[in-house]
Design an enzyme around this catalytic site. Structure first.
Site, mmCIF file in Angstrom:
data_model
loop_
_atom_site.group_PDB
_atom_site.id
_atom_site.type_symbol
_atom_site.label_atom_id
_atom_site.label_comp_id
_atom_site.label_asym_id
_atom_site.label_seq_id
_atom_site.Cartn_x
_atom_site.Cartn_y
_atom_site.Cartn_z
ATOM 1 N N ASN A 1 1.067 -1.181 0.080
ATOM 2 C CA ASN A 1 0.008 0.034 0.027
ATOM 3 C C ASN A 1 1.062 1.297 -0.036
ATOM 4 O O ASN A 1 1.468 1.502 1.053
ATOM 5 C CB ASN A 1 -1.069 0.052 1.192
ATOM 6 C CG ASN A 1 -1.444 1.301 1.436
ATOM 7 O OD1 ASN A 1 -2.004 2.099 0.530
ATOM 8 N ND2 ASN A 1 -2.271 1.336 2.546
ATOM 9 N N TRP A 2 0.950 1.743 -1.281
ATOM 10 C CA TRP A 2 1.887 3.007 -1.431
ATOM 11 C C TRP A 2 1.243 4.189 -0.531
ATOM 12 O O TRP A 2 2.061 5.171 -0.607
ATOM 13 C CB TRP A 2 2.223 3.117 -2.779
ATOM 14 C CG TRP A 2 3.178 2.362 -3.477
ATOM 15 C CD1 TRP A 2 3.721 1.084 -2.915
ATOM 16 C CD2 TRP A 2 3.556 2.471 -4.829
ATOM 17 N NE1 TRP A 2 4.696 0.654 -3.654
ATOM 18 C CE2 TRP A 2 4.551 1.324 -4.867
ATOM 19 C CE3 TRP A 2 3.450 3.301 -5.785
ATOM 20 C CZ2 TRP A 2 5.155 1.072 -5.898
ATOM 21 C CZ3 TRP A 2 4.304 2.866 -7.171
ATOM 22 C CH2 TRP A 2 5.152 1.627 -7.206
ATOM 23 N N LYS A 3 0.236 4.321 -0.224
ATOM 24 C CA LYS A 3 -0.476 5.229 0.408
ATOM 25 C C LYS A 3 -0.282 6.586 -0.282
ATOM 26 O O LYS A 3 -0.385 6.495 -1.609
ATOM 27 C CB LYS A 3 0.049 5.652 1.803
ATOM 28 C CG LYS A 3 0.023 4.347 2.854
ATOM 29 C CD LYS A 3 0.120 4.626 4.154
ATOM 30 C CE LYS A 3 -0.026 3.146 4.760
ATOM 31 N NZ LYS A 3 -0.023 3.165 6.386
ATOM 32 N N HIS B 1 -9.669 0.586 5.330
ATOM 33 C CA HIS B 1 -8.125 1.218 5.940
ATOM 34 C C HIS B 1 -8.267 2.014 7.130
ATOM 35 O O HIS B 1 -8.945 3.049 7.080
ATOM 36 C CB HIS B 1 -7.023 1.564 5.006
ATOM 37 C CG HIS B 1 -5.857 1.624 5.531
ATOM 38 N ND1 HIS B 1 -5.400 2.675 6.305
ATOM 39 C CD2 HIS B 1 -4.806 0.753 5.401
ATOM 40 C CE1 HIS B 1 -3.918 2.140 6.723
ATOM 41 N NE2 HIS B 1 -3.582 1.204 5.964
ATOM 42 N N GLU C 1 -6.695 4.469 8.605
ATOM 43 C CA GLU C 1 -6.502 5.807 8.030
ATOM 44 C C GLU C 1 -7.696 6.493 7.451
ATOM 45 O O GLU C 1 -8.261 7.586 7.909
ATOM 46 C CB GLU C 1 -5.269 5.886 7.242
ATOM 47 C CG GLU C 1 -3.950 5.706 7.947
ATOM 48 C CD GLU C 1 -2.806 5.298 7.078
ATOM 49 O OE1 GLU C 1 -2.804 5.323 5.849
ATOM 50 O OE2 GLU C 1 -1.903 4.876 7.694
ATOM 51 N N GLU D 1 -5.102 -5.241 10.949
ATOM 52 C CA GLU D 1 -4.129 -4.136 11.212
ATOM 53 C C GLU D 1 -4.458 -3.456 12.439
ATOM 54 O O GLU D 1 -5.299 -2.653 12.508
ATOM 55 C CB GLU D 1 -4.220 -3.076 9.901
ATOM 56 C CG GLU D 1 -4.158 -3.727 8.691
ATOM 57 C CD GLU D 1 -3.207 -2.682 7.794
ATOM 58 O OE1 GLU D 1 -2.147 -2.825 7.247
ATOM 59 O OE2 GLU D 1 -4.070 -1.664 7.626
ATOM 60 N N GLY E 1 2.346 1.982 10.977
ATOM 61 C CA GLY E 1 3.229 3.066 10.581
ATOM 62 C C GLY E 1 4.040 3.693 12.145
ATOM 63 O O GLY E 1 4.571 4.564 12.257
ATOM 64 N N SER F 1 3.499 -2.541 10.497
ATOM 65 C CA SER F 1 4.864 -2.499 10.526
ATOM 66 C C SER F 1 5.652 -3.840 10.212
ATOM 67 O O SER F 1 6.573 -4.253 11.132
ATOM 68 C CB SER F 1 5.455 -1.964 12.081
ATOM 69 O OG SER F 1 4.793 -0.466 12.278
ATOM 70 N N GLY G 1 2.715 -1.205 4.309
ATOM 71 C CA GLY G 1 2.787 0.267 4.226
ATOM 72 C C GLY G 1 4.439 0.534 3.894
ATOM 73 O O GLY G 1 4.862 0.758 2.764
ATOM 74 N N GLY G 2 4.889 1.363 4.744
ATOM 75 C CA GLY G 2 6.226 1.481 4.638
ATOM 76 C C GLY G 2 7.471 0.841 3.858
ATOM 77 O O GLY G 2 7.991 1.079 2.889
HETATM 78 P P1 PGA Z 1 2.937 0.106 7.815
HETATM 79 O O1 PGA Z 1 1.578 0.250 7.016
HETATM 80 O O2 PGA Z 1 3.479 -1.235 7.250
HETATM 81 O O3 PGA Z 1 3.529 1.360 7.360
HETATM 82 O O4 PGA Z 1 2.703 -0.028 9.212
HETATM 83 C C1 PGA Z 1 0.618 -0.808 7.050
HETATM 84 C C2 PGA Z 1 -0.902 -0.392 6.510
HETATM 85 O O5 PGA Z 1 -0.957 0.743 6.457
HETATM 86 O O6 PGA Z 1 -1.349 -1.265 5.639
#
Ligand code: PGA
Length: 256
Positions: free
Chosen positions: A16-18, A102, A104, A174, A180, A215, A236-237
């Site tokens: 997920n490149w956000k 998600h 966020e 998640e 994150g 993470s 994510g990251g």
């Molecule tokens: P993260 O994000 O790996 O940076 O914790 C995961 C996600 O939001 O799907």
């Protein structure tokens, strides 16, 4: 201690490149991923960039083993919804997946369980595979409410879509406190929630793909993927770094 993986389900790793990337950065990242790619017999892999870069990602990944998808969608197929993107639009650029719910977006865009359920149904109507994200806050976990919170999030979707439809999708656990933050759920914490989610689906649960997100890095992925109920990861990251991303995909391939 959780048991070793014996599941026959295919694993899945999704990046997920956000709201990261640029045309130039994406070009380099995709080239590095494709250059380092090795065939993975046990894993499906996908990348979900910002909507605006989907055609770029699609063009680069066309003919590769890596699929792509959106990070969200509007529940309507078309209409006067300024700034929105629909399921048929995602399908039109050959997306395979779309992330729904998600945390966020649940938090920053006030997306409710009921709205997420509508998105889920819209995704399947467009022929996409929804990746339904669920997960509790640190407060819910501290209060002992994690499983009840997650059950309510999933039940809202089952109530609208039906249990068979949800069992055909992908669930992503998640924990909000792990996304994150660099804090991963311990294998025991993740295993407990994954097993709980699977049993909500009864017999159908055996086929359900449940990935973990929060993470996940190359240095903790193998430990998570070794658990019976963890079928992969939503990253994510780590998905913004080709080496990390590829290493996690390889761990998913050799796990269990
Ligand atoms: P993260 O994000 O790996 O940076 O914790 C995961 C996600 O939001 O799907």
């Amino acid at each position: 201690m959780a048991s070793e993986s014996t599941a026959q389900r295919r694993r899945l790793v999704v990046g997920n490149w956000k709201m990261y990337g640029s045309r130039q950065e994406n070009t380099f990242l995709l080239a590095d991923i494709l250059a380092g790619w090795e065939p993975l017999a046990e894993v499906d892999v996908a990348i979900c960039p910002s909507f605006i870069y989907l055609p770029q990602v699609a063009e680069a990944l066309q003919g590769s083993a890596i699929a792509w998808g959106g990070q969200s969608l509007n529940p309507d197929d078309s209409g006067a919804f300024t700034g929105e993107v629909s399921g048929p639009m995602l399908a039109d650029v050959n997306s395979r997946y779309v992330i729904v719910g998600h945390n966020e977006r649940r938090r920053l865009r006030a997306e409710t369980d009921q709205f997420v359920a509508l998105q889920f149904v819209a995704a399947q109507r467009a022929g996409l595979i929804p990746i339904l994200c669920v997960g509790e806050s640190a407060e819910d976990r501290a209060a002992g409410n994690a499983l009840a919170f997650i059950t309510a999030q999933i039940s809202a979707v089952i109530n609208l879509a039906g249990i068979d439809a949800v069992a055909r999708a992908v669930l992503a656990y998640e924990p909000i406190w792990a996304v994150g933050t660099g804090k991963t759920a311990t294998p025991e914490q993740a295993a407990e929630v994954h097993a709980h989610i699977r049993q909500l689906f009864g017999e159908r649960g055996e086929q359900l793909t449940i990935v973990y997100g929060g993470s996940v890095k190359a240095n903790n992925a193998a430990q998570l993927f070794a658990l019976a109920d963890i079928d992969g990861a939503l990253l994510g990251g780590a998905s913004l770094n080709a080496e990390e991303f590829l290493a996690i995909c390889r761990h998913a391939n050799t796990a269990g």
